[in-house]
Design an enzyme around this catalytic site. Structure first.
Site, short mmCIF file in Angstrom:
data_model
loop_
_atom_site.label_atom_id
_atom_site.label_comp_id
_atom_site.label_asym_id
_atom_site.label_seq_id
_atom_site.Cartn_x
_atom_site.Cartn_y
_atom_site.Cartn_z
N CYS A 193 0.85 -1.17 -0.09
CA CYS A 193 0.11 0.08 0.03
C CYS A 193 0.76 1.24 0.03
O CYS A 193 2.10 1.24 -0.44
CB CYS A 193 -0.91 -0.02 1.25
SG CYS A 193 -0.18 0.17 2.75
N LEU A 194 0.27 2.47 0.62
CA LEU A 194 1.19 3.54 0.33
C LEU A 194 2.63 3.38 1.54
O LEU A 194 3.56 3.58 1.26
CB LEU A 194 0.27 4.70 0.70
CG LEU A 194 1.20 6.06 0.47
CD1 LEU A 194 1.81 6.40 -0.53
CD2 LEU A 194 0.21 7.32 1.32
#
Length: 99
Positions: free
Chosen positions: A63-64
């Site tokens: 993810c981020l």
């Protein structure tokens, strides 16, 4: 739950370009830049779309920054997947990205 760094993921993808990798960021985040091999499967849709994943192959989740992928990894591990979370997420990724 297993964890690897973004650098370790990059090495894994170089050795095996067909590594199963999902990016659990939302569609707009993914569209702004992602790892070429990553399939977008937003965390908000994961439970409805788990059937799209190959349960017989190891799975890496990004993810981020690593929080959403950790949540997704815990869910997928409980569902029987061999899953590895990418610590630091895209914020730590130094490799090429695709838009």
């Amino acid at each position: 739950m297993k964890n690897i760094t973004a650098n370790e993921l990059e090495q894994t993808l170089e050795q095996n370009p067909t590594t199963q990798l999902i990016d659990v960021r939302e569609t707009d985040e993914y569209a702004a830049g992602h790892i070429k091999q990553a399939k977008n499967l937003p965390l908000s849709e994961l439970t409805e779309r788990t059937h799209e994943l190959e349960a017989t192959r190891p799975l890496h989740v990004i993810c981020l920054s690593g929080g959403r992928s950790m949540n997704a990894s815990m869910y997928l591990e409980q569902a029987g997947f061999d899953v590895t979370n990418v610590d630091g997420g895209m914020m730590s990724w130094q490799g090429d990205i695709t838009e």
